[in-house]
Design an enzyme around this catalytic site. Structure first.
Site, PDB file in Angstrom:
ATOM      1  N   ASP A 150       0.851  -1.197   0.000  1.00  0.00           N
ATOM      2  CA  ASP A 150       0.000   0.000   0.000  1.00  0.00           C
ATOM      3  C   ASP A 150       0.883   1.242   0.000  1.00  0.00           C
ATOM      4  O   ASP A 150       2.023   1.207   0.481  1.00  0.00           O
ATOM      5  CB  ASP A 150      -0.924   0.012   1.218  1.00  0.00           C
ATOM      6  CG  ASP A 150      -1.958   1.135   1.131  1.00  0.00           C
ATOM      7  OD1 ASP A 150      -2.575   1.286   0.057  1.00  0.00           O
ATOM      8  OD2 ASP A 150      -2.137   1.861   2.128  1.00  0.00           O
TER       9      ASP A 150
ATOM     10  N   HIS B 299      -5.616   6.785   7.095  1.00  0.00           N
ATOM     11  CA  HIS B 299      -5.177   5.780   6.135  1.00  0.00           C
ATOM     12  C   HIS B 299      -3.662   5.624   6.267  1.00  0.00           C
ATOM     13  O   HIS B 299      -2.896   6.313   5.600  1.00  0.00           O
ATOM     14  CB  HIS B 299      -5.527   6.203   4.709  1.00  0.00           C
ATOM     15  CG  HIS B 299      -6.981   6.095   4.404  1.00  0.00           C
ATOM     16  ND1 HIS B 299      -7.468   5.825   3.144  1.00  0.00           N
ATOM     17  CD2 HIS B 299      -8.066   6.225   5.198  1.00  0.00           C
ATOM     18  CE1 HIS B 299      -8.795   5.797   3.177  1.00  0.00           C
ATOM     19  NE2 HIS B 299      -9.167   6.047   4.410  1.00  0.00           N
TER      20      HIS B 299
ATOM     21  N   ASP C  20      -3.070  -0.455   6.779  1.00  0.00           N
ATOM     22  CA  ASP C  20      -3.918  -0.889   5.670  1.00  0.00           C
ATOM     23  C   ASP C  20      -3.424  -2.206   5.079  1.00  0.00           C
ATOM     24  O   ASP C  20      -4.222  -3.041   4.633  1.00  0.00           O
ATOM     25  CB  ASP C  20      -3.978   0.198   4.592  1.00  0.00           C
ATOM     26  CG  ASP C  20      -4.854   1.374   5.011  1.00  0.00           C
ATOM     27  OD1 ASP C  20      -5.396   1.342   6.133  1.00  0.00           O
ATOM     28  OD2 ASP C  20      -4.998   2.327   4.222  1.00  0.00           O
TER      29      ASP C  20
ATOM     30  N   GLU D 245       0.698   5.776   0.400  1.00  0.00           N
ATOM     31  CA  GLU D 245      -0.028   7.026   0.642  1.00  0.00           C
ATOM     32  C   GLU D 245       0.636   8.094  -0.208  1.00  0.00           C
ATOM     33  O   GLU D 245       1.854   8.058  -0.438  1.00  0.00           O
ATOM     34  CB  GLU D 245      -0.005   7.408   2.122  1.00  0.00           C
ATOM     35  CG  GLU D 245      -0.653   6.388   3.049  1.00  0.00           C
ATOM     36  CD  GLU D 245      -2.131   6.169   2.791  1.00  0.00           C
ATOM     37  OE1 GLU D 245      -2.773   7.083   2.235  1.00  0.00           O
ATOM     38  OE2 GLU D 245      -2.641   5.086   3.124  1.00  0.00           O
TER      39      GLU D 245
ATOM     40  N   GLU E  33      -6.410  18.361   1.804  1.00  0.00           N
ATOM     41  CA  GLU E  33      -7.315  17.217   1.647  1.00  0.00           C
ATOM     42  C   GLU E  33      -6.569  15.890   1.773  1.00  0.00           C
ATOM     43  O   GLU E  33      -7.088  14.910   2.296  1.00  0.00           O
ATOM     44  CB  GLU E  33      -8.067  17.288   0.318  1.00  0.00           C
ATOM     45  CG  GLU E  33      -7.206  17.340  -0.928  1.00  0.00           C
ATOM     46  CD  GLU E  33      -6.845  18.760  -1.357  1.00  0.00           C
ATOM     47  OE1 GLU E  33      -6.595  18.952  -2.558  1.00  0.00           O
ATOM     48  OE2 GLU E  33      -6.813  19.654  -0.487  1.00  0.00           O
TER      49      GLU E  33
END
Length: 225
Positions: free
Chosen positions: A7, A150, A155, A9, A52
Site C-alpha cells: 500500500d 489511512h 492498511d 499514501e 485534503e
C-alpha cells in the site's frame, strides 16, 4: 507461495500532475498468512502537502521533511518485494505512482501482471456492493477500529486479512496441535482394539447343494464350462 501485500499514501491522485508518494508499506505473506516481515518507509515528497490529502493520512509536510526522498529507499523497496506477486487494493492507483517514481530514478518499472487486485476480486464476488477496505472489513468482521487515518502499514495488515477471506477464509478448526492430538488418540484407540480371527467365507454344504440344484434348471450354465 510468497506474496507481498502493498500500500502507498500520496499527496494526491495523479503522479503526472506533480503528486508524489509519501509512504510505502509492504507485508510478506506465505500461503495467504502474514510472516511478520514488513517494509515501511515515510518519504519526503519534496513538495507541499495538500490539506485534503493530509486529512486522509495525517502526514504533514513538516513531518515528512525529515525523511528520505524516494530515490534513497527505491532499491531497498525493490529488494524486499523481489519478483513475487503484489497484493494491492486498487492496484492501478498504487502501481501508477510507484512506476512514475521508479522511472524518475531510472529504475525498471513494476509489471502490472504481477498485481493481484483485491478490488477486482471483491467486485467479482460481491457485484454491486461496496468494496472499499472499510466495507470489506465490516463484511468479514475484521476489526478496523484503529483506522482513524489511512496508514499504509495498517492498511496492509487489514488487507492481508481481507485477502485471506477473499481467497476462501481460514479453515474452521484448523489447528495443528489439535490435529496432532487427534492422531495420538486414533493411535491409542487402534492399539487397544481386540483382534478377532478372520471369518471363513467358504460356502456351506447346504449352499453348494442349492447351487447345484439351480444349475440343473439352466441350459448350458457358464459355471460348467
Amino acid at each position: 507461495m510468497r506474496e507481498i501485500v502493498l500500500d502507498t499514501e500520496t499527496t494526491g491522485l495523479d503522479p503526472y500532475a506533480g503528486h508524489r508518494i509519501v509512504e510505502i508499506a509492504c507485508l510478506e505473506v506465505y500461503s495467504h498468512v502474514p510472516t511478520g516481515e514488513t517494509f515501511r518507509r515515510y518519504i519526503n515528497p519534496e513538495r507541499d502537502m495538500p490539506e485534503e490529502a493530509e486529512r486522509i493520512h495525517g502526514l504533514s509536510e513538516e513531518f515528512l521533511a525529515g525523511h528520505p526522498v524516494f530515490a534513497e529507499v527505491a532499491q531497498e523497496f525493490l529488494d524486499f518485494i523481489g519478483d513475487d506477486p503484489l497484493v494491492i487494493h486498487n492496484a492501478q492507483f498504487d502501481l501508477k505512482f510507484l512506476n512514475a517514481e521508479l522511472e524518475t530514478c531510472g529504475l525498471p518499472k513494476i509489471d502490472v501482471s504481477r498485481a493481484v487486485d483485491t478490488v477486482a476480486i471483491a467486485r467479482q464476488r460481491f457485484p454491486g456492493a461496496q468494496v472499499n477496505l472499510d466495507a470489506l472489513c465490516r463484511r468479514f468482521e475484521i476489526d478496523n477500529s484503529s483506522r482513524t487515518f489511512h496508514g499504509a502499514l495498517l492498511d496492509c495488515e487489514l488487507l492481508a486479512d481481507v485477502y485471506l477471506e477473499l481467497s476462501g477464509g481460514r479453515q474452521p478448526g484448523f489447528d495443528l496441535n489439535a490435529a496432532a492430538s487427534t492422531r495420538q488418540q486414533v493411535t491409542q484407540s487402534t492399539a487397544k482394539r481386540i483382534l478377532r480371527p478372520a471369518r471363513s467365507h467358504s460356502p456351506t454344504t447346504e449352499e453348494i447343494e442349492a447351487h447345484t440344484a439351480m444349475l440343473e434348471k439352466l441350459k448350458e450354465p457358464i459355471w460348467r464350462h
